[in-house]
Design a protein around this motif. Structure first.
Motif, PDB file in Angstrom:
ATOM      1  N   PRO A  66     -48.891  19.034  39.376  1.00 19.63           N
ATOM      2  CA  PRO A  66     -48.609  17.919  40.271  1.00 19.63           C
ATOM      3  C   PRO A  66     -48.219  16.661  39.499  1.00 19.63           C
ATOM      4  N   ILE A  67     -47.640  15.692  40.207  1.00 15.96           N
ATOM      5  CA  ILE A  67     -47.243  14.440  39.588  1.00 15.96           C
ATOM      6  C   ILE A  67     -48.467  13.751  38.994  1.00 15.96           C
ATOM      7  N   GLU A  68     -48.296  13.156  37.815  1.00 12.97           N
ATOM      8  CA  GLU A  68     -49.409  12.487  37.143  1.00 12.97           C
ATOM      9  C   GLU A  68     -49.403  10.981  37.382  1.00 12.97           C
ATOM     10  N   ASP A  69     -48.327  10.456  37.953  1.00 18.52           N
ATOM     11  CA  ASP A  69     -48.269   9.043  38.326  1.00 18.52           C
ATOM     12  C   ASP A  69     -49.049   8.794  39.612  1.00 18.52           C
ATOM     13  N   ASP A  70     -49.382   7.521  39.842  1.00 15.01           N
ATOM     14  CA  ASP A  70     -49.972   7.114  41.109  1.00 15.01           C
ATOM     15  C   ASP A  70     -49.660   5.640  41.321  1.00 15.01           C
ATOM     16  N   HIS A  71     -49.983   5.129  42.499  1.00 21.09           N
ATOM     17  CA  HIS A  71     -49.732   3.709  42.774  1.00 21.09           C
ATOM     18  C   HIS A  71     -50.661   3.233  43.887  1.00 21.09           C
ATOM     19  N   ASP A  72     -50.783   1.917  44.030  1.00 22.39           N
ATOM     20  CA  ASP A  72     -51.618   1.342  45.084  1.00 22.39           C
ATOM     21  C   ASP A  72     -51.140  -0.069  45.375  1.00 22.39           C
ATOM     22  N   GLU A  73     -51.272  -0.493  46.632  1.00 20.44           N
ATOM     23  CA  GLU A  73     -50.887  -1.838  47.042  1.00 20.44           C
ATOM     24  C   GLU A  73     -51.923  -2.344  48.044  1.00 20.44           C
ATOM     25  N   LYS A  74     -52.301  -3.605  47.920  1.00 20.01           N
ATOM     26  CA  LYS A  74     -53.244  -4.201  48.866  1.00 20.01           C
ATOM     27  C   LYS A  74     -52.948  -5.684  49.022  1.00 20.01           C
ATOM     28  N   ILE A  75     -53.105  -6.171  50.245  1.00 16.51           N
ATOM     29  CA  ILE A  75     -53.045  -7.605  50.530  1.00 16.51           C
ATOM     30  C   ILE A  75     -54.403  -7.990  51.102  1.00 16.51           C
ATOM     31  N   ILE A  76     -55.072  -8.915  50.437  1.00 18.86           N
ATOM     32  CA  ILE A  76     -56.419  -9.325  50.838  1.00 18.86           C
ATOM     33  C   ILE A  76     -56.359 -10.755  51.371  1.00 18.86           C
ATOM     34  N   GLU A  77     -56.793 -10.925  52.605  1.00 17.05           N
ATOM     35  CA  GLU A  77     -56.847 -12.257  53.203  1.00 17.05           C
ATOM     36  C   GLU A  77     -58.113 -12.950  52.717  1.00 17.05           C
ATOM     37  N   VAL A  78     -57.928 -14.082  52.047  1.00 18.54           N
ATOM     38  CA  VAL A  78     -59.039 -14.773  51.397  1.00 18.54           C
ATOM     39  C   VAL A  78     -59.394 -16.025  52.204  1.00 18.54           C
ATOM     40  N   PRO A  79     -60.649 -16.174  52.639  1.00 21.90           N
ATOM     41  CA  PRO A  79     -61.025 -17.324  53.482  1.00 21.90           C
ATOM     42  C   PRO A  79     -61.099 -18.638  52.704  1.00 21.90           C
ATOM     43  N   GLN A  80     -61.228 -19.738  53.467  1.00 21.23           N
ATOM     44  CA  GLN A  80     -61.326 -21.078  52.888  1.00 21.23           C
ATOM     45  C   GLN A  80     -62.517 -21.201  51.944  1.00 21.23           C
ATOM     46  N   THR A  81     -63.561 -20.421  52.195  1.00 22.10           N
ATOM     47  CA  THR A  81     -64.756 -20.496  51.353  1.00 22.10           C
ATOM     48  C   THR A  81     -64.513 -20.012  49.935  1.00 22.10           C
ATOM     49  N   VAL A  82     -63.388 -19.295  49.729  1.00 21.42           N
ATOM     50  CA  VAL A  82     -63.045 -18.810  48.388  1.00 21.42           C
ATOM     51  C   VAL A  82     -61.881 -19.601  47.813  1.00 21.42           C
ATOM     52  N   VAL A  83     -60.812 -19.766  48.616  1.00 22.91           N
ATOM     53  CA  VAL A  83     -59.642 -20.525  48.186  1.00 22.91           C
ATOM     54  C   VAL A  83     -59.326 -21.576  49.252  1.00 22.91           C
ATOM     55  N   PRO A  84     -59.783 -22.792  49.066  1.00 23.20           N
ATOM     56  CA  PRO A  84     -59.504 -23.842  50.060  1.00 23.20           C
ATOM     57  C   PRO A  84     -58.020 -24.184  50.099  1.00 23.20           C
ATOM     58  N   VAL A  85     -57.401 -24.016  51.260  1.00 21.77           N
ATOM     59  CA  VAL A  85     -55.983 -24.328  51.433  1.00 21.77           C
ATOM     60  C   VAL A  85     -55.853 -25.284  52.609  1.00 21.77           C
ATOM     61  N   GLU A  86     -55.365 -26.458  52.345  1.00 18.23           N
ATOM     62  CA  GLU A  86     -55.249 -27.478  53.383  1.00 18.23           C
ATOM     63  C   GLU A  86     -54.269 -27.018  54.461  1.00 18.23           C
ATOM     64  N   GLY A  87     -54.711 -27.092  55.719  1.00 18.24           N
ATOM     65  CA  GLY A  87     -53.856 -26.742  56.847  1.00 18.24           C
ATOM     66  C   GLY A  87     -53.789 -25.265  57.156  1.00 18.24           C
ATOM     67  N   GLN A  88     -54.464 -24.421  56.357  1.00 19.66           N
ATOM     68  CA  GLN A  88     -54.462 -22.985  56.615  1.00 19.66           C
ATOM     69  C   GLN A  88     -55.887 -22.447  56.571  1.00 19.66           C
ATOM     70  N   PRO A  89     -56.203 -21.513  57.472  1.00 19.20           N
ATOM     71  CA  PRO A  89     -57.563 -20.961  57.476  1.00 19.20           C
ATOM     72  C   PRO A  89     -57.829 -20.014  56.314  1.00 19.20           C
ATOM     73  N   SER A  90     -56.747 -19.533  55.689  1.00 27.81           N
ATOM     74  CA  SER A  90     -56.921 -18.572  54.606  1.00 27.81           C
ATOM     75  C   SER A  90     -55.661 -18.525  53.757  1.00 27.81           C
ATOM     76  N   SER A  91     -55.746 -17.798  52.646  1.00 25.19           N
ATOM     77  CA  SER A  91     -54.577 -17.521  51.802  1.00 25.19           C
ATOM     78  C   SER A  91     -54.586 -16.025  51.496  1.00 25.19           C
ATOM     79  N   ASP A  92     -53.569 -15.565  50.791  1.00 27.74           N
ATOM     80  CA  ASP A  92     -53.459 -14.135  50.491  1.00 27.74           C
ATOM     81  C   ASP A  92     -53.521 -13.871  48.995  1.00 27.74           C
ATOM     82  N   TRP A  93     -54.255 -12.815  48.642  1.00 28.30           N
ATOM     83  CA  TRP A  93     -54.140 -12.220  47.323  1.00 28.30           C
ATOM     84  C   TRP A  93     -53.369 -10.919  47.510  1.00 28.30           C
ATOM     85  N   MET A  94     -52.272 -10.776  46.804  1.00 29.03           N
ATOM     86  CA  MET A  94     -51.443  -9.585  46.943  1.00 29.03           C
ATOM     87  C   MET A  94     -51.427  -8.815  45.623  1.00 29.03           C
ATOM     88  N   PHE A  95     -51.657  -7.518  45.721  1.00 28.66           N
ATOM     89  CA  PHE A  95     -51.739  -6.657  44.537  1.00 28.66           C
ATOM     90  C   PHE A  95     -50.766  -5.483  44.665  1.00 28.66           C
TER      91      PHE A  95
END
Length: 572
Positions: A149-178
């Motif tokens: 079988p193929i030995e490669d692999d991959h993964d993608e995730k977008i995590i919505e991060v609340p104000q308590t972790v990343v304060p963003v003025e005017g937005q309830p949250s920000s995104d970490w994208m992987f």
């Protein structure tokens, strides 16, 4: 020795008679050029030698229905493969061949048609529209196996991060994208482990780092150096779990069955390439362990694109990596031998690969109680290989249409950074032109068929330290100009790049490379995993991640996008 050229040469009756035959039914004239050499990138091509062996191979039975339509069939192209070369030839209409030729390892297989090659090329393509309005609006993915079988692999995730972790003025949250691509070797288990755990592990460390920064009244975010350290800690913690904690578990429960399952990710290995985009700061972090590569495409004022490598290939051929290894293991002459760690492993950084990390005592104990191999006589002061990544930081400009290409080394053996960026850049132009004509969003546009000329990219390929050069092109003997090599036929940008890497306009070459069965295919190409990430805000403001059906493989005719909803939810 000059590498042999890749030619779709026809089998001659003379050559065939000197090797084996098929009821005298294969006959054609042999081209003047040499066949594609299967030699590895690091070795010189070996001469082709045909030994007289009159051996026939079996045919499949012809049914009455097949016999009736036999006369109307087109001649079939076939591939002859042995340990030294590859040729293609033709079979008369209606004739069939079996895959197995004899016990010498030689095969004759029927070559895929261009349509079948395209189907195989697109079988694992995926495309997603990111309607978050936070700097990324689409990404495309494709995988083409060589190993089975193929030995490669991959993964993608977008995590919505609340104000308590990343304060963003005017937005309830920000995104970490992987986005991550993982190039496994000596098996698939390590890369599968990275798909399951690496992004989660890194996100946990980032979460702790960002929360800690909020305790400082003068800080609103951690420093760039602190973020780098968190990413590195996530990589190293996962590798420690794979290599060391697994050993502790099996010694507590000494069962060969448990050991086989628990130690599997340690006994194989994988490179790891991870992209982390923080939507508030618009900073892109690239963390690389091994020789997968990240390249940024950015359009200049003159309309052309520039290619910027955001990582270096970490192998024994990288002068900086060799110097680091020799400094860490003074007096060990063979710490890097022939561009490889202890003469064996090419990447100097990798997950797993425990035989380069475990002590001699641990390896002998595992071999005695479970299984394993005798440690190398060159093993003196392990660990030699580390999973600690090199992290780079780039400020992204979404409004300018930046894009990022992540790929395992199989792609960079075939194309330069500049060619890849130029191919994606021209693909974008084709899509935009099609959208203007059709009135649809450009990702659903039509494709032009005109001669494209040179790629719209500035700069030429360089021999920078740590950058793998496209040795497969030399191996295949490709000499055509860009306008004669490349095509624009795919709606998935990653698939588009891979098609052109494997042949482009030369449909016979593409079909031949995709026809080759494992393990023969590995002599000519590696597993391929490619991701293309498009920065910008797009037109979708739904706040969701949705499947772009026009650039995603449909497994069956009746399958709908909503049947893949679980896959999409996993991305966000």
């Amino acid at each position: 020795m000059k590498p042999k050229q890749f030619t779709i040469a026809l089998l001659s009756g003379l050559v065939l008679a000197g090797a084996w035959y098929y009821k005298d039914s294969i006959s054609a004239s042999l081209g003047n050029s040499s066949p594609l050499s299967p030699s590895s990138p690091s070795s010189s091509p070996r001469p082709v030698v045909s030994q007289p062996q009159h051996q026939s191979f079996s045919t499949s039975a012809v049914t009455p229905a097949a016999a009736a339509s036999k006369a109307s069939e087109e001649p079939k192209k076939v591939i002859l493969i042995d340990n030294e070369s590859l040729y293609t030839g033709t079979l008369p209409a209606g004739e069939k061949v079996s895959k197995e030729v004899d016990n010498s390892g030689r095969k004759i297989v029927e070559m895929l048609s261009p349509e079948q090659a395209t189907e195989k090329l697109r079988r694992n393509e995926e495309s997603y529209i990111v309607g978050r309005g936070r700097g990324v609006w689409r990404y495309d993915v494709v995988q083409v196996p060589s190993n089975d079988p193929i030995e490669d692999d991959h993964d993608e995730k977008i995590i919505e991060v609340p104000q308590t972790v990343v304060p963003v003025e005017g937005q309830p949250s920000s995104d970490w994208m992987f986005w991550g691509v993982f190039d496994g070797h000596s098996g698939w288990t390590t890369s599968a482990k990275l798909r399951q755990a690496l992004i989660v592990m890194v996100a946990r460390e980032l979460n702790e780092t960002y929360k800690a920064a909020l305790t400082d009244p003068s800080a609103t975010a951690p420093t760039s150096e602190a973020v780098d350290a968190a990413i590195k800690k996530g990589f190293l913690r996962l590798d420690n779990e794979i290599v060391n904690e697994s050993v502790e578990k099996v010694f507590k429960n000494p069962s060969k069955l448990v050991a086989a399952e628990t130690l599997a990710p340690a006994l194989s290995g994988s490179c790891g390439l991870l992209a982390f985009y923080e939507s508030h700061s618009k900073q892109l972090k690239i963390a690389v362990t091994g020789d997968s590569r990240a390249v940024l495409g950015r359009r200049g004022a003159n309309g052309k694109w520039t290619a910027t490598a955001l990582s270096e290939d970490q192998t024994g051929s990288n002068r900086e990596e060799e110097a680091r290894m020799r400094a860490e293991h003074p007096g060990e002459e063979h710490v890097i031998r022939n561009g490889r760690v202890l003469g064996g492993l090419e990447p100097t950084r990798a997950f797993g690969d425990a035989f380069y990390k475990w002590s001699i005592e641990t390896q002998l104990k595992i071999k005695k109680e479970f299984f394993g191999r005798t440690p190398s006589t060159l093993l003196k002061t392990p660990p030699y290989v580390t999973a600690e990544p090199v992290v780079t930081t780039t400020q992204i400009e979404p409004d300018k249409g930046d894009f990022l290409v992540l790929a395992t080394d199989g792609l960079w053996e075939m194309l330069t950074n500049e060619e890849v960026v130029g191919l994606v850049g021209r693909w974008i132009e084709e899509q935009q032109e099609g959208a203007t004509k059709s009135g649809k969003p450009w990702f659903g546009g039509l494709f032009g068929g005109k001669d494209q000329g040179a790629l719209p990219v500035e700069g030429e390929a360089t021999d920078a330290t740590g950058q793998r050069q496209p040795i497969r092109i030399r191996q295949w003997g490709v000499t055509a100009k860009e306008s004669e090599r490349f095509v624009w036929e795919d709606r998935n940008a990653a698939t588009h790049v891979v098609r052109n890497a494997m042949g482009g306009k030369n449909k016979d070459q593409l079909s031949a490379l995709l026809t080759l069965p494992s393990p023969y295919s590995r002599r000519y190409r590696d597993d391929l995993t490619v991701e293309v990430i498009f920065f910008g805000n797009g037109t979708d403001k739904s706040g969701k991640v949705t499947i772009n059906e026009e650039a995603t493989a449909i497994k069956s005719k009746g399958e709908k996008a909503d049947e893949k909803a679980g896959d999409v939810k996993a991305k966000l």
